[in-house]
Design a protein around this motif. Structure first.
Motif, mmCIF file in Angstrom:
data_model
loop_
_atom_site.group_PDB
_atom_site.id
_atom_site.type_symbol
_atom_site.label_atom_id
_atom_site.label_comp_id
_atom_site.label_asym_id
_atom_site.label_seq_id
_atom_site.Cartn_x
_atom_site.Cartn_y
_atom_site.Cartn_z
ATOM 1 N N GLY A 200 0.835 -1.210 0.000
ATOM 2 C CA GLY A 200 0.000 0.000 0.000
ATOM 3 C C GLY A 200 0.863 1.251 0.000
ATOM 4 O O GLY A 200 0.490 2.299 -0.524
ATOM 5 N N MET A 201 2.069 1.162 0.605
ATOM 6 C CA MET A 201 2.994 2.309 0.643
ATOM 7 C C MET A 201 3.805 2.433 -0.643
ATOM 8 O O MET A 201 4.677 3.308 -0.738
ATOM 9 N N GLY A 202 3.581 1.498 -1.558
ATOM 10 C CA GLY A 202 4.324 1.567 -2.826
ATOM 11 C C GLY A 202 5.454 0.551 -2.935
ATOM 12 O O GLY A 202 6.204 0.561 -3.920
ATOM 13 N N ALA A 203 5.597 -0.315 -1.928
ATOM 14 C CA ALA A 203 6.637 -1.352 -2.011
ATOM 15 C C ALA A 203 6.197 -2.430 -3.001
ATOM 16 O O ALA A 203 5.027 -2.495 -3.391
ATOM 17 N N ARG A 204 7.138 -3.293 -3.388
ATOM 18 C CA ARG A 204 6.798 -4.378 -4.316
ATOM 19 C C ARG A 204 7.222 -5.695 -3.698
ATOM 20 O O ARG A 204 8.337 -6.180 -3.890
ATOM 21 N N VAL A 205 6.321 -6.228 -2.866
ATOM 22 C CA VAL A 205 6.587 -7.473 -2.139
ATOM 23 C C VAL A 205 5.573 -8.512 -2.610
ATOM 24 O O VAL A 205 4.385 -8.211 -2.733
ATOM 25 N N ALA A 206 6.034 -9.737 -2.853
ATOM 26 C CA ALA A 206 5.120 -10.803 -3.271
ATOM 27 C C ALA A 206 5.516 -12.098 -2.573
ATOM 28 O O ALA A 206 6.694 -12.300 -2.238
#
Ligand code: UD1
Length: 416
Positions: A200-206
Motif C-alpha cells: 500500500g505504501m508503494g513497495a513491491r513485495v510478493a
C-alpha cells in the motif's frame, strides 16, 4: 497491578467481537517508520504492547495520535536514535524497528533484547539477513548496531522460519537496490498483513503466506491507510472459552482460515464448530475428549494457543499429549493449573495432561501473556473462586477481556 477475580462455572453464551491483531499491528507500526508522511492505521488494539511500540516510535521522533482504534503516525521527523535497554526490555517486539530504521536511514542501534519468560529468543536470523543485505553489524556489549551506505537485494535463506526475522528482512529490503528473495520465510497471516501494508505504501513485495518472499526494492514509499487483520489468537482464546465452559459463543471479526488449526483440534475434542465468512460459532453438546497437539509454525497449531489448549485438556476425558516445539520454557502455567487440581506431568518439552472431573479455584499467578489467558480460561470453568495475580501480563494482549466475558455470562472482575 491488582488482580482478576473469577467465580467460575457459568456457561458462556452470546457474541464476542475480536479486535485487531496485536502481532500484525506491531510490525506495521514499525513499518510506518519507513515513510516520511502521515500513515493511518485502523483497528489497532488498545493494548500495553501497542502502547510500548507507540512510545518507541515517539522516542524516535514520530508524532502519533490516537482516536479510538485508529492511529495517525507522522514519520517526517523520525531520526534513528539509539534505542536504550529500558525501551527494549519493556517488549521484545521492539526489535521490529531494526529493519525499517536500517532500510530508511542506513543506521540502527538497539539494545540486545535478551531472553524472556518463555525462552532465550535469539536474534541471529535477523542479523544474518541484514548482513546479507550489506549491513555492517556489530552485536557486542549488549547493543546491536548496524550501518550501511545502501542495502542491496540478495538471496537469503533463514535457518528457522522466524516471524520477526521475516518481518525485519521485508522491512529492510523494501528500499534496497534490486531484488531480495527470502527463503524459508515464516508463513503466518501477520506476514501477509505486513506485505499488504508495505505494498500500500508503494513497495513491491510478493509471496507472503508462502515460504518464499520476493521483494523488489523501490526508491521511495508514500503514506497509506490500512486496516489491521483480526487477532487469530484472541479468537482462538474465545473459542476455548466457549468449549471449556460448555457454552455456545458466536465469535465475530474472525478470518476462519486463520483459526483452522485450532478449529481442527476443537473438533477432535468433540466440540461443534461452524463457520461463516467472518465468524466462528463454537458450541458444546457432549463430553470433551482428549487430543494430542504439537505446536508448529503456521499453518501448524500456534505456540501462542498452547497454554489455553492445556487448560481445556485438563477437563477433557482421557490423556492429552502436548508438545511445545517453538519455545523451550513455555509451561509456566502448568504449576498454577496443578494448584487448581489439574493432573499434568512435564517431560522435557512435552506435557502429559490427564483429564480430571473438575478444577477448583484458588490463588494463582501469571508470568506471561498466554499463561495468563490459560488461567482465566481455567478459572471460568473451575468451581469456586479463582484469583489471578499480576493481570498486567494479560493486558499486553487482550483488550477488555473481563468486560467481554462478563457480557456473555461470566462472573469476572478486576480488583485494583
Ligand atoms: C512471534 C510472535 C509471538 C509468537 C512467535 C512464534 C510477534 C510480535 N510475536 O514472535 O507471539 O509466539 O512469533 O509464533 O509477532 N529464532 C531463532 N533465531 C532468530 C529468531 C528466532 O532461533 O533470530 C527461533 C526462536 O528462538 C523460536 C523460533 O525461532 O524458537 C520462533 O521465533 P520467532 O518466530 O522469531 O518469534 P517472534 O517473531 O519473536
Amino acid at each position: 497491578m491488582g488482580r482478576i477475580i473469577i467465580r467460575g462455572g457459568n456457561r458462556l453464551k452470546g457474541t464476542i467481537r475480536v479486535g485487531g491483531s496485536k502481532n500484525a499491528a506491531l510490525p506495521i507500526l514499525g513499518a510506518s517508520l519507513l515513510c516520511p508522511g502521515v500513515t493511518v492505521i485502523k483497528d489497532v488494539p488498545r493494548l500495553r504492547d501497542v502502547d510500548v511500540m507507540i512510545s518507541l516510535l515517539e522516542y524516535l521522533g514520530a508524532r502519533v495520535s490516537r482516536d479510538g482504534h485508529t492511529l495517525h503516525i507522522d514519520g517526517r521527523d523520525v531520526y534513528p536514535l539509539d534505542v536504550s535497554e529500558e525501551l527494549m526490555r519493556r517488549m521484545r517486539a521492539s526489535n521490529l524497528v531494526l529493519g525499517p530504521l536500517l532500510g530508511r536511514f542506513g543506521r540502527v542501534c538497539i539494545s540486545q533484547p535478551g531472553g524472556c519468560d518463555i525462552g532465550s529468543r535469539p536474534m541471529d536470523q535477523h542479523l544474518k539477513a541484514i548482513r546479507k543485505l550489506g549491513a555492517a553489524v556489530n552485536d557486542r556489549r549488549g547493543f546491536i548496531q548496524a550501518d550501511t551506505v545502501g542495502l542491496v537485494g540478495t538471496d537469503i535463506h533463514l535457518d528457522v522460519p522466524s516471524v520477526g526475522a521475516t518481518e525485519n528482512t521485508m522491512m529492510a529490503a523494501v528500499l534496497a537496490k534490486g531484488v531480495t528473495v527470502l527463503r524459508n520465510a515464516a508463513r503466518e497471516p501477520e506476514i501477509c498483513d505486513l506485505q499488504s501494508f508495505l505494498n500500500g505504501m508503494g513497495a513491491r513485495v510478493a509471496g507472503a503466506g508462502t515460504s518464499v518472499i520476493r521483494i523488489q526494492g523501490v526508491a521511495e514509499l508514500h503514506p497509506v491507510e490500512h486496516v489491521v487483520i483480526p487477532d487469530r489468537i484472541e479468537a482462538g482464546t474465545h473459542m476455548i472459552a466457549a468449549a471449556i465452559t460448555g457454552g455456545d459463543l458466536e465469535i465475530t471479526n474472525v478470518i476462519p482460515e486463520h483459526v483452522e488449526p485450532v478449529v481442527a483440534k476443537l473438533q477432535e475434542c468433540g466440540v461443534d464448530v461452524s463457520e461463516t465468512e467472518n465468524s466462528v460459532r463454537v458450541a458444546v453438546n457432549r463430553e470433551l475428549q482428549c487430543a494430542d497437539v504439537k505446536t508448529m509454525p503456521y499453518p501448524g497449531f500456534p505456540t501462542d494457543m498452547q497454554p489455553q489448549f492445556i487448560s481445556l485438556c485438563c477437563l477433557a476425558r482421557g490423556t492429552s499429549v502436548i508438545t511445545e516445539t517453538i519455545f523451550e520454557n513455555r509451561y509456566k502455567h502448568v504449576p498454577e493449573l496443578r494448584r487448581m487440581g489439574a493432573d499434568i506431568r512435564i517431560e522435557d518439552r512435552t506435557a502429559i495432561v490427564r483429564g480430571v472431573l473438575s478444577l477448583s479455584g484458588t490463588h494463582v499467578a501469571t508470568t506471561d501473556l498466554r499463561a495468563g489467558a490459560a488461567l482465566v480460561l481455567a478459572g471460568l470453568a473451575a468451581e469456586n473462586t479463582t484469583v489471578i495475580e499480576s493481570p498486567e501480563h494479560i493486558d499486553r494482549g487482550y483488550e477488555n477481556l473481563e468486560q467481554k466475558y462478563r457480557l456473555v455470562g461470566a462472573e469476572i472482575y478486576r480488583k485494583l
